[in-house]
Motif scaffolding. Structure first.
Motif, PDB file in Angstrom:
ATOM      1  N   THR A  45       0.832  -1.206   0.000  1.00 42.88           N
ATOM      2  CA  THR A  45       0.000   0.000   0.000  1.00 42.88           C
ATOM      3  C   THR A  45       0.864   1.254   0.000  1.00 42.88           C
ATOM      4  O   THR A  45       1.970   1.276   0.552  1.00 42.88           O
ATOM      5  CB  THR A  45      -0.935   0.019   1.217  1.00 42.88           C
ATOM      6  N   ALA A  46       0.332   2.312  -0.582  1.00 43.82           N
ATOM      7  CA  ALA A  46       1.062   3.578  -0.637  1.00 43.82           C
ATOM      8  C   ALA A  46       1.345   4.153   0.753  1.00 43.82           C
ATOM      9  O   ALA A  46       2.457   4.651   1.002  1.00 43.82           O
ATOM     10  CB  ALA A  46       0.282   4.581  -1.492  1.00 43.82           C
ATOM     11  N   PRO A  47       0.394   4.112   1.705  1.00 39.91           N
ATOM     12  CA  PRO A  47       0.700   4.649   3.039  1.00 39.91           C
ATOM     13  C   PRO A  47       1.867   3.923   3.711  1.00 39.91           C
ATOM     14  O   PRO A  47       2.681   4.565   4.394  1.00 39.91           O
ATOM     15  CB  PRO A  47      -0.606   4.446   3.806  1.00 39.91           C
ATOM     16  N   TYR A  48       1.953   2.609   3.529  1.00 39.44           N
ATOM     17  CA  TYR A  48       3.083   1.888   4.128  1.00 39.44           C
ATOM     18  C   TYR A  48       4.390   2.271   3.440  1.00 39.44           C
ATOM     19  O   TYR A  48       5.409   2.497   4.106  1.00 39.44           O
ATOM     20  CB  TYR A  48       2.875   0.379   4.038  1.00 39.44           C
ATOM     21  N   ARG A  49       4.375   2.345   2.124  1.00 39.42           N
ATOM     22  CA  ARG A  49       5.607   2.710   1.411  1.00 39.42           C
ATOM     23  C   ARG A  49       6.074   4.113   1.805  1.00 39.42           C
ATOM     24  O   ARG A  49       7.266   4.394   1.837  1.00 39.42           O
ATOM     25  CB  ARG A  49       5.384   2.632  -0.105  1.00 39.42           C
TER      26      ARG A  49
END
Length: 403
Positions: free
Chosen positions: A136-140
């Motif tokens: 996911t973008a938030p984790y990256r």
């Protein structure tokens, strides 16, 4: 001098000791959970079976225990059948395992062999493969995903001053699930561990381990990604009026709002007893099937558990001692005093004992502060057997303990 100056100094020292992330010490991705004792073993069994059988994760799984007595060789072998690695916290070199059981959570995350970790409480049931969260973008962006709890930390809480952090009206953390890249969160994790090692102080101002993560990230001004959706409250069916404590399952969502974790923290799964049903709980039928499967493989007891009376115990005096066994829940020693009080092992549900004549046999009752907890009859082998009369109606055995 500030009332919390001592703790401020200790916090600064903990951060200074943390040093840089030890590159090369950890690698890969995996799922970490903590479980010890029979009650949590039933939960972690369901979790592992759901991860492998239902959501089909290929991630390696570690189950951490504080003490070898918490998971015996059979229990370990049952988990290993499903590709689980059981890790002893006491075997970590130069590190004593945490005393407070909730403190095992940051300890396991820090010392697990993985660099990137999905942490799940043992009583959590995912509805999807959690490996997808790494993409996911938030984790990256931040290397840390947290989920909101129901209530924020109050403005008047002393923890803001203790951690020298400006008050923020924001969701507190619900730590039944976390996704963390240790390379980007190293110092924050070690600071959370520092707080949990001093749980006797910090837990007076916060709600257990979950708020230590919140405060550690804010103290160090580390970025994190908070799921923007409040948890869904999955309400249970309570057909039994004697099921005294009643709570709900927290349905934690993904960033699009879909429930992907079901945190069944109260009441937890029980192997031998009544499990309340929760309409809307995904894979509940399958979870109950996994419990039935476990009941055919395991008797609910930790065979390696060693029970010892307190050091001040002396034989004689008219007291009688028993092994107080509730299979798949707990096992301990209990002392029946001559005046019908319960000495060692007394609690709000075990205060008094009494023998009640009934038909041709005697019935033994254990009473708590408000009601009769269990009613037992004596069998030919000398063991008193029965069930709790409330909650999950657990089976109970009182086994005479020789002097």
């Amino acid at each position: 001098m500030n009332a919390y100056s001592e703790y401020h100094q200790l916090q600064d020292e903990a951060v200074a000791r943390a040093g840089p992330y030890p590159a090369g010490r950890f690698a890969g991705r995996g799922i970490v959970t903590c479980a010890g004792g029979p009650r949590y073993f039933a939960c972690v069994w369901v979790l592992v079976r759901v991860l492998r059988e239902i959501v089909k994760t290929a991630l390696p799984i570690q189950v951490w225990r504080r003490d070898p007595q918490e998971i015996d060789p059979l229990m370990r072998e049952l988990l290993e059948r499903h590709g689980v690695e059981v890790v002893d916290a006491c075997a970590v070199e130069s590190q004593a395992p945490p005393v407070e059981r909730w403190a095992l959570k940051p300890f396991a995350i820090i010392h697990s062999r993985f660099q990137e970790v999905v942490f799940l409480d043992a009583d959590n049931v995912p509805t999807v493969d959690p490996a997808r969260l790494f993409a996911t973008a938030p984790y990256r962006e931040t290397g840390a995903i947290f989920w909101p709890d129901l209530k924020p930390i109050p403005k008047e809480s002393a923890i803001w001053e203790i951690c020298r952090t400006p008050y923020r009206l924001e969701p507190s953390f619900e730590s039944g699930q976390m996704v963390l890249d240790k390379a980007r969160c190293w110092k924050a994790l070690l600071l959370a561990m520092h707080m949990n090692e001093r749980a006797g102080f910090y837990y007076r101002h916060i709600n257990g381990d979950k708020d230590t993560f919140h405060m550690a990230w804010r103290f160090l001004d580390r970025p994190y990604s908070m799921v923007p959706h409040s948890p869904l409250l999955i309400v249970g069916e309570w057909a039994d009026p004697l099921f005294v404590y009643r709570s709900f399952v927290l349905g934690q969502r993904d960033f699009e709002g879909r429930v992907i974790f079901q945190h069944r923290n109260c009441p937890k799964f029980i192997l031998f007893g009544k499990n309340p049903r929760y309409p809307g709980f995904q894979y509940e039928k399958e979870c109950m099937g996994f419990l039935d499967e476990l009941a055919r493989l395991w008797n609910g007891r930790v065979q390696s558990l060693e029970l010892r009376p307190p050091e001040e115990y002396r034989p004689g005096g008219g007291a009688r001692w028993f092994r107080y066994l509730r299979p798949s829940n707990s096992e301990s020693l209990i002392e029946f005093l001559p005046d019908q009080r319960i000495g060692y092992g007394s609690s709000q549900r075990e205060r008094i004992w009494r023998a009640v004549p009934q038909d041709a046999e005697s019935v033994l009752e254990i009473l708590g502060d408000e009601y009769v907890t269990c009613r037992l009859t004596r069998h030919e082998d000398g063991v008193w057997r029965g069930r709790w009369l409330r909650y999950e109606r657990l089976p109970v055995e009182l086994i005479p303990w020789p002097d």
